[in-house]
Design an enzyme around this catalytic site. Structure first.
Site, PDB file in Angstrom:
ATOM      1  N   GLU A  94       0.834  -1.198   0.000  1.00  0.00           N
ATOM      2  CA  GLU A  94       0.000   0.000   0.000  1.00  0.00           C
ATOM      3  C   GLU A  94       0.868   1.247   0.000  1.00  0.00           C
ATOM      4  O   GLU A  94       1.982   1.248   0.501  1.00  0.00           O
ATOM      5  CB  GLU A  94      -0.839   0.034   1.275  1.00  0.00           C
ATOM      6  CG  GLU A  94      -1.594  -1.218   1.518  1.00  0.00           C
ATOM      7  CD  GLU A  94      -2.180  -1.272   2.911  1.00  0.00           C
ATOM      8  OE1 GLU A  94      -2.806  -2.268   3.226  1.00  0.00           O
ATOM      9  OE2 GLU A  94      -1.990  -0.305   3.672  1.00  0.00           O
ATOM     10  N   CYS A 107       3.249   8.488   1.581  1.00  0.00           N
ATOM     11  CA  CYS A 107       3.735   7.473   2.516  1.00  0.00           C
ATOM     12  C   CYS A 107       3.956   6.207   1.708  1.00  0.00           C
ATOM     13  O   CYS A 107       3.038   5.724   1.050  1.00  0.00           O
ATOM     14  CB  CYS A 107       2.675   7.267   3.601  1.00  0.00           C
ATOM     15  SG  CYS A 107       3.071   5.934   4.738  1.00  0.00           S
ATOM     16  N   CYS A 114       6.084  -7.419   7.060  1.00  0.00           N
ATOM     17  CA  CYS A 114       7.103  -6.855   7.951  1.00  0.00           C
ATOM     18  C   CYS A 114       7.500  -7.923   8.960  1.00  0.00           C
ATOM     19  O   CYS A 114       6.670  -8.721   9.395  1.00  0.00           O
ATOM     20  CB  CYS A 114       6.538  -5.635   8.689  1.00  0.00           C
ATOM     21  SG  CYS A 114       7.778  -4.792   9.714  1.00  0.00           S
ATOM     22  N   CYS A 118       5.472  -5.864  15.637  1.00  0.00           N
ATOM     23  CA  CYS A 118       4.781  -4.972  16.583  1.00  0.00           C
ATOM     24  C   CYS A 118       3.350  -5.484  16.747  1.00  0.00           C
ATOM     25  O   CYS A 118       2.636  -5.675  15.751  1.00  0.00           O
ATOM     26  CB  CYS A 118       4.784  -3.529  16.065  1.00  0.00           C
ATOM     27  SG  CYS A 118       6.457  -2.908  15.759  1.00  0.00           S
ATOM     28  N   CYS A 121       0.172  -3.797  15.006  1.00  0.00           N
ATOM     29  CA  CYS A 121       0.282  -3.325  13.618  1.00  0.00           C
ATOM     30  C   CYS A 121      -0.190  -4.393  12.642  1.00  0.00           C
ATOM     31  O   CYS A 121       0.138  -5.571  12.781  1.00  0.00           O
ATOM     32  CB  CYS A 121       1.740  -2.955  13.322  1.00  0.00           C
ATOM     33  SG  CYS A 121       2.029  -2.468  11.610  1.00  0.00           S
ATOM     34  N   GLY A 163       6.429  -2.405   6.199  1.00  0.00           N
ATOM     35  CA  GLY A 163       7.818  -2.862   6.236  1.00  0.00           C
ATOM     36  C   GLY A 163       8.719  -2.020   7.113  1.00  0.00           C
ATOM     37  O   GLY A 163       8.345  -0.956   7.582  1.00  0.00           O
ATOM     38  N   GLU A 164       9.920  -2.536   7.337  1.00  0.00           N
ATOM     39  CA  GLU A 164      10.922  -1.817   8.131  1.00  0.00           C
ATOM     40  C   GLU A 164      11.982  -1.277   7.160  1.00  0.00           C
ATOM     41  O   GLU A 164      12.801  -2.046   6.632  1.00  0.00           O
ATOM     42  CB  GLU A 164      11.524  -2.768   9.171  1.00  0.00           C
ATOM     43  CG  GLU A 164      12.776  -2.262   9.860  1.00  0.00           C
ATOM     44  CD  GLU A 164      12.640  -0.847  10.448  1.00  0.00           C
ATOM     45  OE1 GLU A 164      11.598  -0.518  11.046  1.00  0.00           O
ATOM     46  OE2 GLU A 164      13.583  -0.048  10.280  1.00  0.00           O
ATOM     47  N   SER A 195      11.252   6.246   8.816  1.00  0.00           N
ATOM     48  CA  SER A 195      10.747   5.835  10.123  1.00  0.00           C
ATOM     49  C   SER A 195      11.199   4.412  10.425  1.00  0.00           C
ATOM     50  O   SER A 195      11.002   3.514   9.613  1.00  0.00           O
ATOM     51  CB  SER A 195       9.217   5.904  10.115  1.00  0.00           C
ATOM     52  OG  SER A 195       8.691   5.390  11.312  1.00  0.00           O
ATOM     53  N   SER A 218      10.378   4.792  16.142  1.00  0.00           N
ATOM     54  CA  SER A 218       9.129   4.378  16.774  1.00  0.00           C
ATOM     55  C   SER A 218       9.424   3.826  18.163  1.00  0.00           C
ATOM     56  O   SER A 218      10.040   2.772  18.296  1.00  0.00           O
ATOM     57  CB  SER A 218       8.454   3.297  15.922  1.00  0.00           C
ATOM     58  OG  SER A 218       8.065   3.828  14.683  1.00  0.00           O
ATOM     59  N   LEU A 219       8.985   4.527  19.194  1.00  0.00           N
ATOM     60  CA  LEU A 219       9.291   4.100  20.569  1.00  0.00           C
ATOM     61  C   LEU A 219       8.162   3.248  21.161  1.00  0.00           C
ATOM     62  O   LEU A 219       8.369   2.132  21.589  1.00  0.00           O
ATOM     63  CB  LEU A 219       9.482   5.328  21.459  1.00  0.00           C
ATOM     64  CG  LEU A 219      10.821   6.051  21.426  1.00  0.00           C
ATOM     65  CD1 LEU A 219      10.814   7.155  22.469  1.00  0.00           C
ATOM     66  CD2 LEU A 219      11.975   5.081  21.694  1.00  0.00           C
ATOM     67  N   HIS A 220       7.000   3.838  21.285  1.00  0.00           N
ATOM     68  CA  HIS A 220       5.773   3.174  21.767  1.00  0.00           C
ATOM     69  C   HIS A 220       5.776   2.787  23.241  1.00  0.00           C
ATOM     70  O   HIS A 220       4.763   2.307  23.766  1.00  0.00           O
ATOM     71  CB  HIS A 220       5.426   1.937  20.941  1.00  0.00           C
ATOM     72  CG  HIS A 220       5.446   2.165  19.460  1.00  0.00           C
ATOM     73  ND1 HIS A 220       5.034   3.355  18.887  1.00  0.00           N
ATOM     74  CD2 HIS A 220       5.837   1.378  18.431  1.00  0.00           C
ATOM     75  CE1 HIS A 220       5.169   3.273  17.564  1.00  0.00           C
ATOM     76  NE2 HIS A 220       5.661   2.099  17.269  1.00  0.00           N
ATOM     77  N   ASN A 294      -4.952   3.534  15.559  1.00  0.00           N
ATOM     78  CA  ASN A 294      -5.941   3.353  14.505  1.00  0.00           C
ATOM     79  C   ASN A 294      -6.354   1.879  14.555  1.00  0.00           C
ATOM     80  O   ASN A 294      -5.551   1.016  14.200  1.00  0.00           O
ATOM     81  CB  ASN A 294      -5.234   3.664  13.170  1.00  0.00           C
ATOM     82  CG  ASN A 294      -6.192   4.164  12.132  1.00  0.00           C
ATOM     83  OD1 ASN A 294      -7.396   3.930  12.211  1.00  0.00           O
ATOM     84  ND2 ASN A 294      -5.652   4.838  11.150  1.00  0.00           N
ATOM     85  N   CYS A 337      -0.841   1.436   8.330  1.00  0.00           N
ATOM     86  CA  CYS A 337      -0.059   0.416   7.647  1.00  0.00           C
ATOM     87  C   CYS A 337      -0.732  -0.931   7.539  1.00  0.00           C
ATOM     88  O   CYS A 337      -1.113  -1.519   8.529  1.00  0.00           O
ATOM     89  CB  CYS A 337       1.224   0.133   8.419  1.00  0.00           C
ATOM     90  SG  CYS A 337       1.887   1.502   9.220  1.00  0.00           S
TER      91      CYS A 337
HETATM   92  N1  SAH Z   1       8.641  -0.078  10.510  1.00  0.00           N
HETATM   93  C1  SAH Z   1       8.719   1.354  10.616  1.00  0.00           C
HETATM   94  C2  SAH Z   1       7.819   2.115   9.682  1.00  0.00           C
HETATM   95  C3  SAH Z   1       6.412   1.650   9.443  1.00  0.00           C
HETATM   96  S1  SAH Z   1       5.084   2.081  10.460  1.00  0.00           S
HETATM   97  C4  SAH Z   1       8.486   1.778  12.050  1.00  0.00           C
HETATM   98  O1  SAH Z   1       8.238   0.930  12.895  1.00  0.00           O
HETATM   99  O2  SAH Z   1       8.607   2.968  12.342  1.00  0.00           O
HETATM  100  C5  SAH Z   1       4.973   3.802  10.761  1.00  0.00           C
HETATM  101  C6  SAH Z   1       4.397   4.073  12.137  1.00  0.00           C
HETATM  102  O3  SAH Z   1       3.006   3.719  12.210  1.00  0.00           O
HETATM  103  C7  SAH Z   1       5.114   3.292  13.218  1.00  0.00           C
HETATM  104  O4  SAH Z   1       5.370   4.141  14.307  1.00  0.00           O
HETATM  105  C8  SAH Z   1       4.080   2.242  13.569  1.00  0.00           C
HETATM  106  O5  SAH Z   1       4.264   1.722  14.843  1.00  0.00           O
HETATM  107  C9  SAH Z   1       2.777   3.011  13.414  1.00  0.00           C
HETATM  108  N2  SAH Z   1       1.568   2.171  13.334  1.00  0.00           N
HETATM  109  C10 SAH Z   1       1.461   0.889  12.900  1.00  0.00           C
HETATM  110  N3  SAH Z   1       0.183   0.457  12.986  1.00  0.00           N
HETATM  111  C11 SAH Z   1      -0.541   1.468  13.496  1.00  0.00           C
HETATM  112  C12 SAH Z   1      -1.931   1.632  13.834  1.00  0.00           C
HETATM  113  N4  SAH Z   1      -2.808   0.660  13.642  1.00  0.00           N
HETATM  114  N5  SAH Z   1      -2.318   2.834  14.343  1.00  0.00           N
HETATM  115  C13 SAH Z   1      -1.427   3.840  14.494  1.00  0.00           C
HETATM  116  N6  SAH Z   1      -0.126   3.740  14.187  1.00  0.00           N
HETATM  117  C14 SAH Z   1       0.327   2.572  13.707  1.00  0.00           C
END
Ligand code: SAH
Length: 351
Positions: A94, A107, A114, A118, A121, A163-164, A195, A218-220, A294, A337
């Site tokens: 996508e 984007c 991936c 996570c 995701c 993807g990463e 990212s 991406s920390l989270h 999301n 994503c």
């Molecule tokens: N792999 C990379 C880039 C892809 S995702 C990374 O981890 O940064 C880009 C961002 O969207 C990341 O911070 C990811 O954690 C976040 N993301 C993934 N799924 C999501 C969702 N359902 N809602 C909000 N953010 C999301």
């Protein structure tokens, strides 16, 4: 796509000059062709009207122009458009165009699926199939650019699709070079954000090769215990090493870092998380980008309440952190994503 034919978008700046020379065409034709591809948004070889007909026919026999097909094109009222692409081998990815004021941001994806896992995701639910080629990454850019009227140009790129990106740096960097090149899309590198989940060796490699790109990590989670649960790959890495590599990138690049934090209701959105996060990031020239979750069909995670979001923001702001809540654009077309791909995957129920 014809099997065995080279994809012109893979490396036009390198492949065209020797090919033109071998076919006895003048060197300036390479620039003309690149201008048709990147600036004039040609869809076919045929429409490159200032090239001799014979050259156009030979190019069509020699090179593939497009390797993917648009399976689905969705749009929302806020101007977000999303393409679901099917690759030559059946893989699906996508990419998204976002309109925000004067900004025209795309984007893009870097892998089919991936491997990072996570838990919240959609992209990683089935693991990774393969890396995208440079040509496939550039193709997303050109297909999205074509959605704009002629007098508008892409202004920003975020590598935040499926993807990463740092796991596919070798194919990504030439694609981003085509994006920033004056003979390409001419988008300044500072407007291109990579990212990453946080892969320290690859961050360090990027700072050695080319630190002109903006970096988002991406920390989270504010500590390893929670991050190990949300981002399983963290067990092998750890926040200390990630932050050290990110700080090094900042020193080399001079670009403010971005940290991303997906806010998951009841999981990482508490006052204690916000306080810890403020302590972790304090003193860094960084922007904290908080993304309210999301929801993904079938996954047990939820968007936090507005009250929790407000409290989270207040604590960080009071802690001196430069925080921004990302607008949720494209929710209705599942712009997070990997969501669209899942919903339209063969064999899965349509939502
Ligand atoms: N792999 C990379 C880039 C892809 S995702 C990374 O981890 O940064 C880009 C961002 O969207 C990341 O911070 C990811 O954690 C976040 N993301 C993934 N799924 C999501 C969702 N359902 N809602 C909000 N953010 C999301």
């Amino acid at each position: 796509m014809v099997a065995g034919m080279p994809h012109i978008l893979e490396s036009p700046a390198e492949s065209l000059p020797p090919w033109l020379a071998a076919h006895r065409y003048p060197a300036y034709r390479a620039l003309q062709i690149r201008s048709w591809l990147f600036q004039r948004r040609a869809k076919t070889w045929e429409e490159m009207s200032d090239l001799p007909k014979k050259l156009r026919a030979e190019l069509a026999e020699e090179f593939d122009l497009w390797t993917s097909t648009v399976v689905k094109h969705s749009q929302t009222e806020d101007g977000t458009e999303k393409l679901l692409l099917q690759l030559h081998d059946g893989g699906r990815i996508e990419c998204v165009l976002l309109r925000d004021g004067e900004r025209r941001t795309i984007c893009i994806s870097t892998q089919v699926g991936c491997a990072m896992g996570c838990v919240f995701c959609a992209s990683g639910l089935d693991g990774v199939d393969r890396n995208l080629t440079t040509g496939e990454i550039v193709e997303q850019m050109l297909l999205l650019a074509r959605l704009l009227p002629e007098d508008e140009r892409l202004s920003h790129i975020v590598v935040m699709g499926m993807g990463e990106p740092l796991a596919n740096l070798d194919n990504l960097l030439p694609a981003l070079h085509a994006a920033s090149d004056e003979q390409g899309l001419g988008i300044s590198r500072r407007r291109i954000t990579i990212s990453t989940v946080g892969l320290p060796p690859a961050i360090r490699r990027l700072s050695q090769i080319d630190a002109r790109y903006s970096l988002a990590v991406s920390l989270h989670a504010p500590d390893d215990e929670l991050r190990n649960q949300l981002v399983p790959v963290n067990k092998k890495i750890g926040l200390d090493d990630i932050l050290e590599a990110a700080d090094e990138y900042f020193q080399v690049s001079g670009r403010r870092l971005t940290f991303e934090y997906v806010l998951l209701g009841g999981l990482n959105d508490g006052e204690d998380h916000a306080l810890k996060l403020a302590r972790l990031l304090r003193g860094r020239a960084a922007l904290l980008n908080v993304i309210p979750y999301n929801p993904v069909a079938g996954l047990p995670y939820a968007t936090p309440t507005q009250a929790a979001q407000d409290r989270f923001r207040d604590i960080l702001t009071h802690g001196g952190i430069n925080v921004q809540f990302r607008q949720r654009k494209g929710d209705k077309i599942n712009a997070a994503c990997g969501q669209l791909r899942r919903m339209t995957a063969p064999g899965l129920p349509q939502v």
